[in-house]
Design an enzyme around this catalytic site. Sequence first.
Site, PDB file in Angstrom:
ATOM      1  N   HIS A  71      -8.551  88.319  92.595  1.00  0.00           N
ATOM      2  CA  HIS A  71      -9.243  87.782  91.425  1.00  0.00           C
ATOM      3  C   HIS A  71      -8.336  87.438  90.244  1.00  0.00           C
ATOM      4  O   HIS A  71      -8.718  86.650  89.389  1.00  0.00           O
ATOM      5  CB  HIS A  71     -10.391  88.717  90.972  1.00  0.00           C
ATOM      6  CG  HIS A  71      -9.956  89.902  90.161  1.00  0.00           C
ATOM      7  ND1 HIS A  71      -9.758  91.142  90.692  1.00  0.00           N
ATOM      8  CD2 HIS A  71      -9.691  90.027  88.837  1.00  0.00           C
ATOM      9  CE1 HIS A  71      -9.391  91.986  89.737  1.00  0.00           C
ATOM     10  NE2 HIS A  71      -9.346  91.334  88.594  1.00  0.00           N
ATOM     11  N   GLU A  75      -4.988  83.360  87.337  1.00  0.00           N
ATOM     12  CA  GLU A  75      -4.767  83.566  85.914  1.00  0.00           C
ATOM     13  C   GLU A  75      -3.410  84.218  85.636  1.00  0.00           C
ATOM     14  O   GLU A  75      -2.692  83.792  84.740  1.00  0.00           O
ATOM     15  CB  GLU A  75      -5.892  84.472  85.376  1.00  0.00           C
ATOM     16  CG  GLU A  75      -5.785  84.828  83.928  1.00  0.00           C
ATOM     17  CD  GLU A  75      -6.391  83.763  83.029  1.00  0.00           C
ATOM     18  OE1 GLU A  75      -7.107  82.906  83.574  1.00  0.00           O
ATOM     19  OE2 GLU A  75      -6.132  83.798  81.815  1.00  0.00           O
ATOM     20  N   ASP A  76      -3.073  85.233  86.384  1.00  0.00           N
ATOM     21  CA  ASP A  76      -1.925  86.063  86.014  1.00  0.00           C
ATOM     22  C   ASP A  76      -0.712  85.936  86.930  1.00  0.00           C
ATOM     23  O   ASP A  76       0.349  86.458  86.628  1.00  0.00           O
ATOM     24  CB  ASP A  76      -2.338  87.539  85.963  1.00  0.00           C
ATOM     25  CG  ASP A  76      -3.413  87.781  84.919  1.00  0.00           C
ATOM     26  OD1 ASP A  76      -3.352  87.126  83.868  1.00  0.00           O
ATOM     27  OD2 ASP A  76      -4.315  88.602  85.165  1.00  0.00           O
TER      28      ASP A  76
END
Length: 504
Positions: A71, A75-76
């Site tokens: 997840h 984004e990261d």
Amino acid sequence: MQDVKEITNLVSSLSKSNYKLIEDAFVFSKEAHAGQERFSGDPYFLHLFETAKILAEIGMSPTTIAAGFLHDTLEDANTKEEELEKNFGEEILFLVKGVTKLGKLKYRGVERHNESLRKLFVAVSQDIRVIIIKLADRLHNMRTLENVPEHKRERIAKETLEIYVPIAYRLGIRKLSRQLEDISFPFVYPKEYEKTKNFLKQKRKEDFNKLDKFQKSIKKGLAKNGVTNFSLDYRIKTLYSLYNKLLKRDWSIEKIYDVSALRIVVSDVDECYRILGIIHNVWRPLPGRIKDYIAFPKPNGYQALHTTIFTGYGNVVEIQIKTKQMHQEAEYGVASHIFYKENKKHNVVPGFSWIQRLLPFKKTIGKKEIKKEINYDDIPAWIKNLVEYQALNKTQNPIEEDLKDDFFQRRIFVFTPKGDVIDLPIGSSPIDFAYAIHSEIGHHTSGAKVNEKMSSLNSQLKNGDIVEILTNKKSYPRQKWLEYAKTTVAKRHIKAALQDNKKR
Ligand code: MN
């Protein structure tokens, strides 16, 4: 070292291919986040591992567990969408993108906005699994909140209490909502937390002995009447829900009867009513405290019989009688229904248009959007009831009221590039958006980007769009904008500006 078996062991009857799916996600995530650390100094991957584990614990499917591992990759970890899709397919990509998008929403602690934020959260997720992954993600972040810089803790905990807990509760996942609220409580209301804890301490000392004795007499009483096949335990109210009750009862704990409650779990509904009869025959019930949540489930689907009785040891105690299935549903809610049949062929359920906005994974092939269909059996009873209520157009049910409001039908929620939320009527254009932010921005709009792509000023915005308004000092409202605008606010400003222009 984390071992993927710790997670796969939690999933019952796991096929070879699903085992491999989870294992692949484990390995991919570990590599993607290699070298990254949490505030605590732990490897970042630990967060993904724990999130996936929570999902496995509440019975989510291998697909959702895999998405839990992944997840944060977009984004990261700078993973490319194409890479995720190539390795895990479009359904998992869809889930991960959904979680990423939710992460970009910003919550402001303004009371009156919370309800719409909750709804927004649900609307933007599109698929209920996205919300559940986000809840698991939040639960692990809350468990490690001590490591976050102090000035951020209260805000995060408050957001959890006001946004995440009600969503988990509404989905009936008490297993998550309870943990989230009890972890958040001391960070948001430290004094009240201490006070509540002390109240409970006092009460506990008095209660435990009596409760023990009473458990024995219940067992005897039921056995005398031929009931032996049941399980009996008790639950203590969580601190946060006790606190909320205390607030309502002017902090007098004597007025709270369900600080601890005895739980009797049996195999079928008939047995529930039979046991209630036996209990009332032996012990005197407190008037007005008998609740039949089997015939009339709570809005979040909770079912059980509740009664409060005089134990004969100088106190009263609440007794909850439910079937195994009801107990399971009370703990896992929506999560206990929908997910195992993910890969099976489903039948269409008529009349479930709003829930279909939440449940299915949507596929786009060419210009056609294909919805994955839902199996009627997978839909929790409370949702079915709801739909029936709606069909009958009754208004007694509060949850129905909630759905009747225009939210799903008439409003959309769109975002500024910074994640601020603007809600608009369906059919709104970038012009409406611009004027909703500020009239000066509206007046000087020269163009708009929707989801990072240039878009015409009369295009229709959709739920979840991210809109950026380009301005130019020399731009000025044009006659045509009146046709583009849907909101009265925008129309009024445009008309005024056009008239000003004529005068000049
Ligand atoms: Mn995360």
